[in-house]
Design an enzyme around this catalytic site. Structure first.
Site, PDB file in Angstrom:
ATOM      1  CG  ASP A  13      -1.697   1.217   1.421  1.00 45.98           C
ATOM      2  OD1 ASP A  13      -2.428   1.570   0.481  1.00 45.98           O
ATOM      3  OD2 ASP A  13      -1.592   1.862   2.493  1.00 45.98           O
ATOM      4  CG  ASP A  15      -2.039   8.292   1.801  1.00 48.75           C
ATOM      5  OD1 ASP A  15      -1.311   8.672   2.739  1.00 48.75           O
ATOM      6  OD2 ASP A  15      -2.783   9.055   1.163  1.00 48.75           O
TER       7      ASP A  15
END
Ligand SMILES: [Mg+2]
Length: 265
Positions: A13, A15
């Site tokens: 991932d 953010d």
């Protein structure tokens, strides 16, 4: 020494895992450096549908994290792959930004303003009543409705702004129906990423959000590692896991701990 080659692969991932806004998360650059050195396959997987992979890679490089466009998987690319793989047709009415339109064109779809086979919707900061009206009309006439990602709110410069899921709520409210959802916590984005990863290694989904990252990893049958560097923190992670009803394989304070737990450092 290459004993670890292809033992693990990672879907990472962005953010809250690699960066928060304009600052890098501690150990993120070193983590990417280490798995590169060990030749472990990985891709960055983001629900963000507005940016092109090149723009996302540029953002990472700007923060000191080496990245190429072909190492980025966006929900727009996964949505484009989904519609391109369907027999329904090639005509798409797109509600979205450059990242979505580029991905659809690159997948061989035709962007149209009438008689579409699909309505594909992501975040669109120029969303309007006219676009809502068109989407509702096309979907009622039989176009398949595809949503890039269900995020209702997004962090932006220290506040929260409406995401693709908020726009979708307007369309769903008018039609009383649900779209095919591509992004996390659903599995299509992970399945598309796995196809691009093309490895037989043990794949780990790595992220800071129990509901989306761990949920999507589980839905796709992957190993999962929760990082306490973003949405999840040392103080709230137990509550978030209980609320999301997921149990990750590993909970790590940060990416340095993940390397240690996997015996990579
Ligand atoms: Mg995140």
């Amino acid at each position: 020494m290459n004993l670890t080659e292809h033992r693990y692969a990672f879907l990472i991932d962005l953010d809250g895992t690699m960066y928060a806004g304009h600052s890098t998360i501690p150990h993120a650059a070193a983590f990417v450096g280490t798995i590169r050195e060990l030749s472990l396959p990985f891709l960055f997987v983001t629900n963000n549908s507005s940016r092109t992979p090149e723009a996302v890679a540029e953002h990472l490089r700007h923060m000191g994290i080496a990245a190429d466009a072909d190492e980025i998987v966006t929900s727009s690319q996964a949505a484009a792959r989904y519609v391109a793989g369907s027999e329904r047709g090639r005509r798409v009415y797109a509600i979205g930004e450059e990242g979505l339109k580029t991905a659809l064109r690159e997948a061989g779809m035709e962007l149209v303003e009438d008689r579409p086979d699909f309505v594909v919707q992501g975040i669109d900061r120029e969303f309007s009543y006219r676009k809502l009206e068109a989407a509702v009309q096309f979907i009622s006439e039989g176009a398949e409705y595809v949503l890039t990602n269900p995020d209702r709110l997004l962090p932006a410069d220290g506040r929260l702004v409406p995401g693709a899921g908020a726009i979708s709520a307007a369309i769903q409210g008018a039609l009383q129906m649900k779209p095919a959802v591509i992004g996390k916590p659903f599995s299509p984005i992970m399945e598309y990423a796995l196809e691009r990863l093309g490895t037989a290694a043990e794949v780990w989904a790595v992220g800071d959000n129990p509901a989306t990252d761990i949920g999507a990893g589980k839905a796709a049958g992957l190993r999962t590692a929760l990082l306490l560097t973003g949405i999840a923190t040392p103080d709230n992670f137990e509550d978030l896991l209980a609320r999301a009803e997921v149990v990750p394989d590993l909970v790590c304070a940060n990416l340095a701990e993940l390397l240690v737990r996997l015996g990579l450092r």
